[in-house]
Design an enzyme around this catalytic site. Structure first.
Site, PDB file in Angstrom:
ATOM      1  N   VAL A 156       0.877  -1.177   0.000  1.00  0.00           N
ATOM      2  CA  VAL A 156       0.000   0.000   0.000  1.00  0.00           C
ATOM      3  C   VAL A 156       0.912   1.223   0.000  1.00  0.00           C
ATOM      4  O   VAL A 156       1.903   1.232   0.695  1.00  0.00           O
ATOM      5  CB  VAL A 156      -0.952   0.025   1.219  1.00  0.00           C
ATOM      6  CG1 VAL A 156      -2.032  -1.007   1.081  1.00  0.00           C
ATOM      7  CG2 VAL A 156      -0.195  -0.186   2.507  1.00  0.00           C
ATOM      8  N   CYS A 157       0.587   2.222  -0.815  1.00  0.00           N
ATOM      9  CA  CYS A 157       1.575   3.281  -1.058  1.00  0.00           C
ATOM     10  C   CYS A 157       0.922   4.637  -1.246  1.00  0.00           C
ATOM     11  O   CYS A 157      -0.282   4.744  -1.377  1.00  0.00           O
ATOM     12  CB  CYS A 157       2.309   3.041  -2.372  1.00  0.00           C
ATOM     13  SG  CYS A 157       3.071   1.457  -2.514  1.00  0.00           S
ATOM     14  N   THR A 158       1.762   5.660  -1.333  1.00  0.00           N
ATOM     15  CA  THR A 158       1.315   6.977  -1.783  1.00  0.00           C
ATOM     16  C   THR A 158       2.294   7.473  -2.848  1.00  0.00           C
ATOM     17  O   THR A 158       3.496   7.391  -2.642  1.00  0.00           O
ATOM     18  CB  THR A 158       1.297   7.988  -0.612  1.00  0.00           C
ATOM     19  OG1 THR A 158       0.452   7.474   0.412  1.00  0.00           O
ATOM     20  CG2 THR A 158       0.784   9.336  -1.071  1.00  0.00           C
TER      21      THR A 158
END
Ligand code: NAG
Ligand code: NAG
Ligand code: NAG
Ligand code: NAG
Ligand code: NAG
Length: 392
Positions: free
Chosen positions: A139-141
């Site tokens: 999960v990332c930005t």
């Protein structure tokens, strides 16, 4: 309710017994750059990967340095697998079945994975597993922004290891912690010239973060969907091999595409094993987009559009036209900080501030990478999120 929502809820059940009330947010950070203080765990070292070498030899210098960390991380994955299926049966299956599939991976990936296994002494099937794992628990930005002078900046936090062994005593995710010493910066060269650069985990041959200097920057975020990873991966295991692993595509694009437009069309059109978001920045004004992918096609492309006041595009792990899950809203705090910074003040330094603000920075964040295409610059930093901090 989506598949990521379920994972988050499951993680919540694991973690709540140990304290914390979501969502943990804070004021937008300022003055964090150059990286310092308790959220900065250390710099990332550089290695050269020589594309003129046979694939089986390319990773030898990286693995020579990182071998003990790789072994320790794989052991942590084994321990987790054993906790789910005691008696070691799961790992036995991995050791027997996954090596059979290595030769069906597109070139050069199969040979590179074999080289990593040989250099590290980790069983081949477990190196394959590590390379697959990635596609499932990230999960990332990511953000691409254009300043008021037409400069493009690209930043990302790589958050990995959701639901991968909550360490009650340390209040951290076991696998995320084990990955931190494996973070490396890579300079891929041919004829002694840089072709592209990347931030990566030693032992992993796909790419999640990279730059082709002066041409484009690229990051990939996972897109969770029920028609998602598992079906594609299962099909692949069962022998249907016409779709591409997502991070192999990003690597191939970094290596072979020679313009923003070419990168964009390859990312939009290649059939994938699982859905994904590709965040692409170019080298000219207006060149920045989020490509939302299903397994077979591009569902949506959101581009920077200065006329409409859209000077940045930002992606976490939710379709941009939908609300994020309320227990996992990293998008609103990230956009709030971007808006507060304003277009005229955007720089690598202010992007780092945004990426250092909780919960954009969280317990899963292993590294932050900042890229500036016009300078061919890629820099990355190992991160830490001291308590109190959101587990994701
Ligand atoms: C817990 O944290 C301590 C100190 O940071 C570290 O030495 C130890 O290895 C950690 N334990 C695990 C299981 O990661
Ligand atoms: C490769 O490039 C570096 C610097 O760009 C130079 O110092 C080195 O001599 C070159 N090596 C070869 C084999 O050309
Ligand atoms: C931008 O990329 C194009 C290739 O798409 C290249 O021809 C051009 O020289 C690049 N511009 C700059 C300023 O580097
Ligand atoms: C940030 O600004 C954009 C563009 O004006 C706006 O659409 C968005 O709602 C703002 N978001 C936040 C969280 O302030
Ligand atoms: C933008 O940067 C300037 C100069 O660095 C600073 O004085 C100003 O306060 C900043 N503005 C915002 C909104 O952060």
């Amino acid at each position: 309710m989506g598949y990521l929502d379920c994972l988050i809820l499951a993680a919540l059940l694991t973690v709540t017994s140990t304290q914390f009330v979501p969502p943990y947010t804070e004021e937008c950070r300022t003055g964090m750059y150059p990286p310092n203080g308790p959220t900065f765990k250390g710099p990332v070292s550089w290695y050269t990967v020589d594309l003129d070498l046979p694939p089986i030899k390319r990773w030898t210098p990286v693995i020579a340095d990182k071998k003990s960390y790789l072994v320790s991380m794989i052991q942590a994955i084994r321990d987790l697998a054993d906790a789910f299926v005691p008696s070691g049966k799961l790992i036995e299956l991995v050791d027997i079945t996954l090596p059979l599939m290595v030769d069906s991976l597109p070139s050069p990936f199969g040979d590179e994975i074999k080289g990593i296994a040989a250099d590290s002494g980790v069983p081949l099937g477990e190196v394959v597993l590590f390379n697959i794992f990635y596609e499932v628990f990230t999960v990332c930005t990511s953000v691409v922004a254009e300043d008021d002078k037409g400069n493009l900046f690209h930043g990302r936090n790589l958050d990995f290891g959701l639901f991968m062994g909550w360490d009650v005593k340390n209040k951290s995710w076991t696998i995320s912690e084990k990955l931190k010493p494996l973070v490396v910066n890579l300079d891929f060269k041919r004829n002694n010239q840089t072709v592209f650069k990347s931030t990566n985990f030693a032992g992993y041959v796909g790419m999640l973060t990279g730059i082709k200097p002066n041409i484009f920057t690229l990051t990939m975020n996972e897109r969770f969907s029920l028609d998602g990873g598992y079906i594609g991966i299962l099909e692949w295991i069962l022998g249907q091999r016409d779709a591409m692993w997502m991070s192999f595509l990003t690597r191939s694009v970094l290596e072979h595409a020679n313009s923003y437009e070419e990168a964009k069309s390859q990312l939009a059109q290649t059939k994938l094993l699982a859905p994904a978001y590709f965040i692409l920045g170019g080298n000219q004004t207006g060149q920045g987009c989020i490509i939302t992918r299903s397994r077979v096609l591009s569902i949506d492309i959101l581009e920077i559009d200065l006329k409409q006041g859209r000077w940045y595009v930002l992606e976490t792990n939710y379709d941009h036209w939908k609300e994020p899950f309320f227990l996992d809203d990293r998008r609103t705090p990230a956009m709030k900080c971007m808006n507060q910074t304003a277009q005229s003040n955007i720089s690598l330094s202010t992007l780092y501030d945004m990426l250092s603000t909780k919960p954009v920075l969280n317990k899963l964040t292993t590294y932050t990478t900042l890229m500036q295409v016009s300078k061919g610059k890629l820099e990355s930093y190992i991160r830490d999120c001291p308590n109190p901090c959101m587990p994701w």
